[in-house]
Design a protein around this motif. Structure first.
Motif, PDB file in Angstrom:
ATOM      1  N   GLU A 116       3.162   0.192  11.017  1.00 55.08           N
ATOM      2  CA  GLU A 116       3.815  -0.353   9.822  1.00 55.08           C
ATOM      3  C   GLU A 116       2.764  -0.541   8.732  1.00 55.08           C
ATOM      4  N   LEU A 117       2.551   0.521   7.979  1.00 53.11           N
ATOM      5  CA  LEU A 117       1.519   0.533   6.949  1.00 53.11           C
ATOM      6  C   LEU A 117       2.087   0.046   5.612  1.00 53.11           C
ATOM      7  N   ARG A 118       1.219  -0.679   4.856  1.00 52.14           N
ATOM      8  CA  ARG A 118       1.554  -1.019   3.472  1.00 52.14           C
ATOM      9  C   ARG A 118       1.065   0.120   2.568  1.00 52.14           C
ATOM     10  N   MET A 119       1.911   0.475   1.604  1.00 54.66           N
ATOM     11  CA  MET A 119       1.574   1.589   0.708  1.00 54.66           C
ATOM     12  C   MET A 119       1.205   1.052  -0.676  1.00 54.66           C
ATOM     13  N   ALA A 120       0.014   1.421  -1.128  1.00 55.86           N
ATOM     14  CA  ALA A 120      -0.458   1.007  -2.455  1.00 55.86           C
ATOM     15  C   ALA A 120      -0.339   2.176  -3.435  1.00 55.86           C
ATOM     16  N   VAL A 121       0.250   1.888  -4.611  1.00 55.91           N
ATOM     17  CA  VAL A 121       0.441   2.914  -5.655  1.00 55.91           C
ATOM     18  C   VAL A 121      -0.108   2.356  -6.967  1.00 55.91           C
ATOM     19  N   ASN A 122      -0.900   3.154  -7.664  1.00 49.90           N
ATOM     20  CA  ASN A 122      -1.476   2.742  -8.947  1.00 49.90           C
ATOM     21  C   ASN A 122      -0.442   2.855 -10.064  1.00 49.90           C
ATOM     22  N   LEU A 123      -0.423   1.839 -10.931  1.00 41.94           N
ATOM     23  CA  LEU A 123       0.417   1.874 -12.131  1.00 41.94           C
ATOM     24  C   LEU A 123      -0.472   2.042 -13.357  1.00 41.94           C
ATOM     25  N   SER A 124      -0.123   3.010 -14.213  1.00 37.34           N
ATOM     26  CA  SER A 124      -0.868   3.183 -15.465  1.00 37.34           C
ATOM     27  C   SER A 124      -0.385   2.146 -16.483  1.00 37.34           C
ATOM     28  N   PRO A 125      -1.162   1.905 -17.558  1.00 33.27           N
ATOM     29  CA  PRO A 125      -0.702   0.972 -18.595  1.00 33.27           C
ATOM     30  C   PRO A 125       0.650   1.345 -19.176  1.00 33.27           C
ATOM     31  N   ALA A 126       0.866   2.643 -19.363  1.00 39.20           N
ATOM     32  CA  ALA A 126       2.145   3.076 -19.939  1.00 39.20           C
ATOM     33  C   ALA A 126       3.298   2.764 -18.997  1.00 39.20           C
ATOM     34  N   GLN A 127       3.113   2.936 -17.682  1.00 41.03           N
ATOM     35  CA  GLN A 127       4.165   2.614 -16.729  1.00 41.03           C
ATOM     36  C   GLN A 127       4.477   1.127 -16.728  1.00 41.03           C
TER      37      GLN A 127
END
Length: 788
Positions: free
Chosen positions: A605-616
């Motif tokens: 059960e892995l946690r998934m990290a996703v980067n958010l850009s300033p525009a997002q």
């Protein structure tokens, strides 16, 4: 003797009656014609300006005023080509037996007389005939009565009973003759004398009604003159004032005791000259010149600016018999509108700075001067960084305020001899003239960057922004405005590509780089449409147990010709061309989908990290996008973690707190990426609903040799734990770094010591190997550096 005298007297009276009747008809007809001609002449001059500007409302108002005259049947206003555009009175079919009088309407503009149309008046002599027949009937009655009176006088001359009424009648006739109507003659009798007096009284009544009608028409004409928007005055052949209206007095601010019938033009000129209406001039010379102009026999137009700043247009139209009619029109608002239109044609509406047209014109002038005096000219192209994100997130109203303040700041920075312009959007340009050496330009560019270090206050919202500046020099980088601006634009993009918030001078090699960047932009659009993007995953490991607890999704581009391209080579292009939101949504969707697949296939059960850009993060649809993605992929709460930078949060802390709270309600964790490299406030940090902070790799690299880095890492770990936040260290590549972090209580590790970012299949195999052989030592440190 009586019988001889009475027929002779009767014959003489009859002859006089015929002559008087015919003379009355001629007078009445001439009076009617003169009145109609005068009405046509005055209105043709008054309507010249409305005809020229096709002011139909004023034209119809004047026609309606004329049509109230009972002698006028209809009035038509025709264009120069004969087309009717205004009409009042009877229809065309009812004008069969009417008389027609027309006047051409001329408009004087720039000393050229223009035929702008025709005024046609249809009138009838019916009232002339009516009045004539009434007078004939009355005169016949009077004639008969007079004969009867004469006869009676001859017959009963000695009868005193007719003396008093005849005296009254004679007195009344004399008063009427001199234009002073009296009351009816009071006499009651049933004889012929009584009948004569009654008929006379009726005649007096009719004449009184006619006089009242004339007075009513005069009042109507005066009301028309006093209610039109133009000032009007009429001077006779001796240049004495005869006719004027209230607007004339108001426009010229003349005293009422001066404006009266018979006032010489010279008196009005003397009054205006003495109060400085014409400036410092010799009053006798002024009067002489103006009187000579007034006697000119051709129409003319002039504009006159009064001391109060109002602009009055004067139209002078000579009259056939001498004298002239002048109309005065207040054209101040029109002049101001024309000035505003000229200003708007070459200035930016939002900032009032010169626009591109005026900027290029001034640049041409600056280049001409520079060539003549052998001086330098510099063009600086200034572009706000990430302005589109601010505009999309806070709205165009806030964005406009920011652009306005940016224009004000640039205006304060430059010299009076320089020019700052807005070329469009968030793009500004500066012409720096009389450049002695390149240091002058460097100082100016640095002042712009330093000025933007201060936040923008837009309706209580504090916004931070930076600028990328491109610089070109004349004559080194080009010899015409278009080339200099184009090269400055390329240099600006080079400054953006090198990290923003800086300036770059133009180099010839930038042509190729700009071309390359355009190619990447087009290829990236194709990549999104043709499935050329792929996600790599870098494991996140528990610092103490070294157990895999999660992964960070990192995008890669499988270019059909260039091979694998790392994010650093295309993310900035995606941000600038507006593809970053679409790209970010794809990464979020694919990462969540893959996480759920792993969970369903028995992966940990892995946690998934996703980067958010300033525009997002500033996108108004962020919450909907995240919600839809979680619902579509059926990802459990607490599985997704979004990574954002400090600068994103601090750009608008209040809005960031609101957005983060909504994400937390969705079960989404928040990590502050590259912590320590920004400028976050601890006061705000404790308010942000974040779950973890990530120590930037720049602090971890030299943790074993740099005491400052050690101190920073120790402080971040202590701060995170005191705020009950998990601490993640990035860029761990050596065993010594791992051991130090373990000793300091760091929670999680990412870095090449364990694994580089891996494709899906390789990541799955790596995780299986870690599970089967958890006690295996960490990987070697000799791993190529392809940081995400």
């Amino acid at each position: 003797m009586l019988f001889i005298a009475l027929p002779l007297a009767t014959l003489c009276c009859l002859i006089l009656f015929v002559i008087f009747g015919y003379a009355s008809y001629i007078v009445l007809r001439d009076d009617l014609n003169e009145k109609i001609e005068q009405t046509a002449d005055i209105n043709a001059r008054v309507l010249a300006t409305p005809f020229w500007y096709l002011d139909v409302d004023n034209i119809e108002s004047a026609l309606n005023a004329m049509s109230r005259d009972r002698d006028i049947v209809a009035v038509r206003a025709l264009g120069a080509d004969g087309t009717e555009f205004a009409r009042t009175g009877a229809s065309q079919a009812e004008l069969g037996d009417t008389l027609r009088l027309s006047r051409r309407v001329y408009f004087e503009r720039n000393n050229v007389r223009h035929d702008v149309g025709e005024l046609v008046i249809y009138f009838t002599e019916a009232r002339v005939r009516e009045l004539l027949w009434r007078r004939i009937v009355i005169d016949l009655i009077l004639f008969g009565l007079l004969i009867a009176v004469v006869a009676a006088s001859l017959l009963i001359a000695n009868q005193r009973s007719i003396k008093e009424p005849l005296s009254r009648l004679l007195h009344s006739i004399r008063m009427t003759k001199h234009g002073r109507l009296r009351r009816p003659v009071e006499w009651n009798s049933d004889d012929e004398l009584g009948l004569l007096i009654r008929e006379y009284n009726e005649m007096v009544t009719l004449q009184g009604q006619a006089q009242e009608e004339a007075q009513r028409k005069q009042a109507l004409l005066e009301a028309t003159l006093h209610n039109i928007g133009q000032g009007i005055c009429l001077f006779d052949q001796d240049l004495n004032l005869m006719v004027w209206n209230e607007r004339y007095i108001e426009l010229l601010n003349l005293p009422r005791d001066l404006v009266k019938e018979g006032t010489p033009l010279s008196d009005i000129l003397r009054f205006n000259g003495e109060r400085g209406e014409y400036g410092e001039v010799s009053i006798p010379a002024l009067i002489s010149d103006r009187v000579a102009i007034a006697r000119r026999r051709e129409p003319y137009r002039m504009e006159r600016t009064r001391p109060n700043g109002r602009v009055v247009q004067v139209d002078h139209n000579p009259m056939p018999g001498g004298g002239y009619v002048a109309t005065y029109t207040d054209i101040t608002e029109r002049k101001q509108t024309e000035a505003r239109m000229r200003h708007l044609a070459v200035h930016d509406v939002l900032t009032s700075l010169p626009n591109r047209t005026l900027f290029l014109d001034r640049l041409r002038q600056a280049l001409l001067s520079a060539r003549r005096f052998q001086r330098g000219v510099t063009v600086l192209f200034v572009d706000l960084d990430r302005f589109k994100d601010i505009n999309d997130h806070f709205g165009h109203d806030v964005g406009d305020l920011m652009i306005q303040e940016m224009g004000q700041r640039l205006s304060r920075i430059i010299r009076d001899s320089d020019t700052a312009a807005r070329l469009g959007g968030d793009e500004f340009a500066i012409i720096q003239t009389d450049v002695q050496n390149i240091e002058d330009t460097i100082v100016l560019a640095q002042r712009i960057i330093d000025e933007l270090a201060h936040p923008f206050d837009c309706r209580g919202i504090r916004l931070h922004s930076t600028a990328s500046i491109g610089i070109t020099l004349f004559p080194e980088d080009g010899d015409n405005p278009e080339q200099l601006v184009k090269n400055a634009d390329m240099a600006m993009y080079a400054a953006k590509a090198e990290g923003r918030n800086n300036y770059r001078f133009f180099l010839p090699s930038m042509h190729e780089r700009v071309k390359e960047r355009k190619t990447i932009e087009e290829d990236l659009r194709n990549a999104l449409e043709h499935d050329q993007l792929e996600l790599f995953y870098q494991p996140k490991v528990d610092c103490l147990s070294e157990k895999v607890v999660g992964a960070e999704a990192l995008v890669r581009w499988n270019h059909p010709e260039r091979g694998l391209i790392l994010p650093g080579d295309f993310i900035s292009v995606a941000e600038e061309c507006g593809l970053i939101n679409k790209l970010g949504a794809w990464v979020l969707r694919e990462a969540c989908k893959q996480t759920q697949i792993w969970r369903e296939n028995g992966m940990p059960e892995l946690r998934m990290a996703v980067n958010l850009s300033p525009a997002q993060f500033q996108d108004a649809d962020l919450l909907r996008t995240v919600t839809r993605t979680i619902e579509t992929t059926k990802l459990p709460h607490g599985t997704l973690e979004l990574e954002i930078t400090e600068s994103i949060l601090m750009n608008n802390p209040e809005k960031a707190v609101s957005t983060l709270k909504e994400l937390k309600k969705l079960g989404v964790g928040i990590a502050i990426d590259d912590f320590g490299t920004g400028y976050s406030s601890l006061n705000y940090l404790k308010r942000f609903p974040v779950t973890s902070i990530k120590i930037d790799r720049s602090f971890v690299n030299d943790i074993n040799v740099d005491q400052d880095d050690k101190a920073i890492v120790d402080a971040v770990i202590g701060l995170g734990h005191s705020l009950h936040l998990a601490v993640v260290a990035e860029g761990v590549e050596q065993v010594e770094q791992l051991q130090y972090l373990q000793n300091k209580g760091c929670d999680f590790i990412q870095g090449f010591l364990f694994s580089r970012p891996l494709p899906v299949r390789d990541f799955e195999e790596w995780v299986r190997d870690r599970r089967e052989n958890h006690a295996a030592p960490p990987l070697s440190t000799s791993i190529p550096n392809d940081h995400d």
